[in-house]
Motif scaffolding. Structure first.
Motif, short mmCIF file in Angstrom:
data_model
loop_
_atom_site.label_atom_id
_atom_site.label_comp_id
_atom_site.label_asym_id
_atom_site.label_seq_id
_atom_site.Cartn_x
_atom_site.Cartn_y
_atom_site.Cartn_z
N ILE A 229 0.97 -1.37 -0.07
CA ILE A 229 0.06 -0.14 -0.01
C ILE A 229 0.61 1.35 0.02
N ALA A 230 2.05 1.30 0.77
CA ALA A 230 2.88 2.34 0.69
C ALA A 230 3.45 2.73 -0.75
N SER A 231 3.93 1.60 -1.12
CA SER A 231 4.48 1.73 -2.47
C SER A 231 3.47 2.48 -3.52
N ILE A 232 2.22 1.96 -3.43
CA ILE A 232 1.47 2.31 -4.46
C ILE A 232 0.90 3.86 -4.22
N CYS A 233 0.72 4.22 -2.81
CA CYS A 233 0.46 5.60 -2.61
C CYS A 233 1.54 6.52 -2.76
N LEU A 234 2.87 6.18 -2.74
CA LEU A 234 3.83 6.75 -3.23
C LEU A 234 4.01 6.85 -4.34
N PHE A 235 3.64 5.94 -5.36
CA PHE A 235 3.70 6.19 -6.67
C PHE A 235 2.79 7.11 -7.36
N PHE A 236 1.71 7.17 -6.87
CA PHE A 236 0.62 8.33 -7.12
C PHE A 236 1.27 9.59 -6.73
N LEU A 237 1.62 9.56 -5.54
CA LEU A 237 2.11 10.85 -4.89
C LEU A 237 3.22 11.65 -6.07
N LEU A 238 4.18 10.57 -6.03
CA LEU A 238 5.36 11.12 -6.82
C LEU A 238 5.04 11.39 -8.53
N ARG A 239 4.28 10.60 -8.85
CA ARG A 239 3.78 10.54 -10.35
C ARG A 239 2.75 11.84 -10.72
N GLY A 240 1.92 11.83 -9.66
CA GLY A 240 0.97 12.96 -9.67
C GLY A 240 1.62 14.26 -9.85
N PHE A 241 2.50 14.63 -8.95
CA PHE A 241 3.14 15.84 -8.99
C PHE A 241 4.39 15.94 -10.00
N ASN A 242 4.69 14.64 -10.55
CA ASN A 242 5.82 14.76 -11.58
C ASN A 242 7.15 15.17 -10.90
N ILE A 243 7.38 14.13 -9.56
CA ILE A 243 8.49 14.58 -8.67
C ILE A 243 9.45 13.60 -8.90
N TYR A 244 10.41 13.92 -9.70
CA TYR A 244 11.75 13.00 -9.72
C TYR A 244 11.90 11.59 -10.33
N ALA A 245 10.66 10.86 -9.84
CA ALA A 245 10.53 9.32 -10.01
C ALA A 245 10.68 8.79 -11.38
N ASP A 246 10.45 9.57 -12.31
CA ASP A 246 10.74 8.99 -13.79
C ASP A 246 11.21 10.24 -14.65
N ILE A 247 11.97 9.72 -15.62
CA ILE A 247 12.57 10.53 -16.60
C ILE A 247 11.51 11.12 -17.42
N ASN A 248 10.49 10.49 -17.70
CA ASN A 248 9.38 10.97 -18.60
C ASN A 248 8.09 11.56 -17.83
N PRO A 249 8.13 12.98 -17.76
CA PRO A 249 7.05 13.19 -16.97
C PRO A 249 5.43 13.20 -17.71
N TRP A 250 4.46 13.02 -17.03
CA TRP A 250 3.13 12.95 -17.60
C TRP A 250 2.79 14.17 -17.99
N GLU A 251 1.84 14.20 -18.91
CA GLU A 251 1.24 15.36 -19.41
C GLU A 251 -0.33 15.24 -19.76
N PHE A 252 -1.24 16.40 -20.07
CA PHE A 252 -2.43 16.21 -20.02
C PHE A 252 -2.39 15.95 -21.79
N GLN A 253 -3.33 15.34 -22.27
CA GLN A 253 -3.57 14.84 -23.58
C GLN A 253 -4.72 15.18 -24.17
N GLU A 254 -5.07 15.20 -25.49
CA GLU A 254 -6.36 15.63 -25.91
C GLU A 254 -7.61 14.81 -25.55
N SER A 255 -7.26 13.48 -25.07
CA SER A 255 -8.27 13.00 -24.64
C SER A 255 -8.03 12.12 -23.36
N THR A 256 -9.10 11.64 -22.58
CA THR A 256 -8.81 11.35 -21.25
C THR A 256 -7.96 10.06 -21.22
#
Length: 394
Positions: A229-256
């Protein structure tokens, strides 16, 4: 809960991810234009079902490496550190040898070995060599090294080298994907930089202590669920704010759906912290949850999970042979499936080859049906011949 039952949960998870692995490799060889650049991660051409067909197979390599670490701990429970170290080092060299020779031939069917791709079996082999040394350290030190690698290696993402720089091969081996070196007429590619995988296998070795003979089942489940649970929560926290954890930040796209794809499109080569968290987190929870189950489905997973190396080798050859058969049936040139350097530098030769995604799933099921009796026979053979030391290497 007895020791056999605990090991069953590990084999069940291993079998499940290996079944998913076959799906990924079937897609590689059979999906339309897969050889010509129709990649699931390409936001311009992918679909939700294609991307998540790829994404669910992301769980395979990190879980397989983690379980290799857990299994190493369990194997060593009745051995001295010297005996365990010898096994890990010799098995590591064996895996590296098989990757370079047999598996590279089965992947490409190129008798001249113009292209050697060092993939997951190579990475596990190197990891076992390193683990064979690390096990002599206190477990707290091993855990510290593991966490330092897993949390810290993304800080090295900006350090890149080209193939022609001195010792570039060493950095490609450790961390930078996509590079390699030329040896005569052969190009050697490091597809699985090993540094993060060393962190995962050493983490598995420490977690193996939870499966020790003297560990309470409820305590193990509680810890695994908390870590998961801690790992999954940390993933959504870091990924959600594009903090450090991946070389490719996510971006909003033209569709959901494409925004969701961008969010989950984390780096596997090498495995980023985000990738590791979202794949191993659910694995920890599954390990705790699956202990209570025993049915025909788990028995199916067990068959593949107890003969992983054997299964891996024969599934590669089977997929490649069936791809050749597919070309013959459709009146195509089967030589196109001899994947030498020419095939990789001229991918347009295979443009138009392949089948819709639903056919990939059908072929995947056919492959599993073909391989199941072979794996079950070998599993039974191993069970009846535990005194044969060499079986632990196959």
């Amino acid at each position: 809960m007895n020791t056999f039952k605990r090991i069953e949960s590990i084999d069940i998870l291993r079998g499940l991810v290996m079944i998913l692995m076959v799906l990924d490799h079937t897609r590689d060889y059979f999906h339309i234009n897969a050889f010509a650049g129709n990649y699931p991660e390409n936001l311009e051409s992918t679909t939700g079902i294609l991307f998540f067909t790829r994404f669910i197979t992301h769980f395979c390599a990190p879980i397989f490496v983690l379980l290799a670490g857990i299994s190493a701990f369990l194997y060593g429970e009745n051995k001295t550190k010297k005996q365990l170290s010898f096994f890990l080092v010799t098995r590591g060299f064996w895996l590296i040898f098989i990757e370079i020779t047999l598996l590279n031939f089965l992947w490409w069917f190129d008798f001249y070995f113009e292209f050697i791709n060092l993939q997951v079996i190579w990475a596990i082999g190197v990891c076992m060599l390193i683990l064979g040394v690390l096990i002599h350290l206190p477990k707290k030190i091993i855990l510290g090294i593991s966490l330092l690698i897993l949390i810290g290696h993304n800080s090295l993402d900006g350090l890149t080298v080209s193939d022609n720089q001195p010792l570039a091969w060493l950095w490609h081996l450790l961390h930078q994907s996509g590079g390699g070196f030329t040896l005569g007429q052969t190009y050697v590619a490091f597809s699985y930089p090993v540094l993060p995988w060393i962190g995962i296998i050493s983490l598995g070795y420490v977690i193996g202590n939870l499966f020790s003979k003297n560990r309470n089942s409820d305590f193990r489940k509680k810890i695994l669920i908390k870590i998961g649970i801690a790992s999954i929560c940390l993933f959504f926290l870091l990924r959600g704010f594009n903090i450090y954890a991946d070389i490719n930040p996510w971006e909003f796209q033209e569709s959901t759906i494409k925004t969701i794809i961008s969010f989950f499109n984390v780096s596997k080569y090498p495995p980023s912290l985000a990738y590791t968290l979202i794949t191993l987190g659910p694995a920890f929870i599954f390990l705790a949850w699956i202990e209570r189950f025993k049915n025909k489905i788990t028995d199916l997973f067990l068959v593949f999970g107890r003969v992983p190396f054997f299964f891996y080798v024969i599934h590669v050859g089977t997929i490649h042979l069936l791809a050749i058969l597919g070309l013959l049936i459709t009146g195509n040139d089967w030589h196109k499936m001899i994947l030498n350097n020419n095939a990789f530098t001229n991918p347009e030769a295979l443009t138009g080859y392949g089948y819709p995604l639903y056919m990939v799933y059908i072929i995947w099921l056919i492959i599993l049906i073909l391989l199941y009796p072979l794996c079950k026979s070998y599993m039974n053979y191993k069970a009846k011949n535990k005194d044969k030391w060499w079986l632990s290497y196959i």
